[in-house]
Motif scaffolding. Structure first.
Motif, mmCIF file in Angstrom:
data_model
loop_
_atom_site.group_PDB
_atom_site.id
_atom_site.type_symbol
_atom_site.label_atom_id
_atom_site.label_comp_id
_atom_site.label_asym_id
_atom_site.label_seq_id
_atom_site.Cartn_x
_atom_site.Cartn_y
_atom_site.Cartn_z
ATOM 1 N N LEU A 124 -14.634 -0.596 -12.799
ATOM 2 C CA LEU A 124 -14.282 0.288 -13.735
ATOM 3 C C LEU A 124 -15.806 1.323 -13.601
ATOM 4 O O LEU A 124 -16.686 0.677 -13.286
ATOM 5 N N ASP A 125 -15.323 2.530 -13.879
ATOM 6 C CA ASP A 125 -16.486 3.461 -13.563
ATOM 7 C C ASP A 125 -17.312 3.351 -15.100
ATOM 8 O O ASP A 125 -16.849 2.843 -16.082
ATOM 9 N N GLU A 126 -18.104 4.210 -15.269
ATOM 10 C CA GLU A 126 -18.969 4.158 -16.703
ATOM 11 C C GLU A 126 -18.048 4.684 -17.686
ATOM 12 O O GLU A 126 -18.214 3.913 -18.700
ATOM 13 N N GLN A 128 -14.651 4.595 -17.971
ATOM 14 C CA GLN A 128 -13.817 3.664 -18.428
ATOM 15 C C GLN A 128 -14.303 2.450 -18.852
ATOM 16 O O GLN A 128 -13.498 1.755 -19.855
ATOM 17 N N THR A 129 -15.531 1.945 -18.511
ATOM 18 C CA THR A 129 -16.152 0.757 -19.352
ATOM 19 C C THR A 129 -16.169 1.082 -20.801
ATOM 20 O O THR A 129 -16.115 0.428 -21.659
ATOM 21 N N LEU A 132 -13.244 1.170 -22.751
ATOM 22 C CA LEU A 132 -12.775 -0.429 -22.917
ATOM 23 C C LEU A 132 -13.709 -1.194 -23.923
ATOM 24 O O LEU A 132 -12.849 -1.802 -24.711
ATOM 25 N N LEU A 133 -14.887 -0.798 -23.839
ATOM 26 C CA LEU A 133 -15.760 -1.468 -25.032
ATOM 27 C C LEU A 133 -15.438 -0.782 -26.466
ATOM 28 O O LEU A 133 -15.515 -1.643 -27.443
ATOM 29 N N TYR A 154 -19.241 -7.948 -20.278
ATOM 30 C CA TYR A 154 -19.923 -6.715 -19.753
ATOM 31 C C TYR A 154 -21.732 -7.015 -19.589
ATOM 32 O O TYR A 154 -21.989 -6.598 -18.525
#
Length: 199
Positions: A124-126, A128-129, A132-133, A154
């Protein structure tokens, strides 16, 4: 009209191979706890092998026969992973026969596995991360729990199986580290970030 000699030989070879295959699949289910999916695949792999052999008897199979079978699969443009699985099936099958004193050698033991193509892992790129979080809703306690799990994964880079075995006392808030128990019961310290600790 009586069947041709080679037809009788082929039928005899198929019948002679059927019982060991049945015993092998039973062994996989009962002693190795193999899934039905694995057993179906192995049954198919063995059928393809015996179809390729034709009228040849099981006891007469040589390493050259196995090599020819692998080469045959390659000419059919089958994936390397599929070929590797089918070769692994043959190794396991003949190992079972040797253990059961039905075979005195394993013709597939020394055949090298095809080199598998290396695949780059997806990541995942930044942005997308971050999405998600922030996905869990914090209106209920389940959302807080999920946020804590995601932040810990993470932050530490641990596996999901390792996270499942993580206890509260394994987390040191002062040093910002977590005691992780990995494969083979090996322990290591993993740094854990402030967002994960707060979550």
């Amino acid at each position: 009209m009586s069947p041709r000699p080679h037809t009788r030989e082929r039928r005899g070879a198929v019948a002679a191979s059927r019982q060991p295959v049945t015993q092998f699949l039973r062994y996989l289910r009962n002693e190795r706890n193999a899934s039905e999916h694995t057993c179906r695949n192995y049954a198919l792999d063995l059928k393809l092998f015996f179809d390729f052999l034709g009228h040849q008897r099981l006891a007469a199979v040589t390493p050259l026969d196995v090599r020819r079978f692998v080469a045959h699969l390659s000419t059919q443009q089958q994936a390397r992973r599929t070929i590797a699985r089918r070769l692994s099936c043959l190794r396991s099958f003949f190992r079972f026969l040797c253990r059961d004193d039905q075979q005195d050698h394993n013709p597939a033991a020394a055949i090298p596995t095809p080199r598998l193509e290396k695949r780059l892992p997806a990541f995942l790129d930044e942005a997308q991360t971050a999405r998600l979080l922030e996905a869990p809703s914090l209106k209920k306690w389940q959302g807080w729990r999920d946020r804590a799990l995601l932040e810990t994964l993470y932050s530490t880079g641990m596996r999901v199986s390792e996270l499942v075995g993580l206890n509260l006392e394994d987390v040191d808030h002062i040093s910002g580290s977590a005691l992780v128990r990995g494969k083979g019961k090996k322990e290591r310290l993993a740094p854990i970030g402030e967002p994960a600790l707060q979550a």
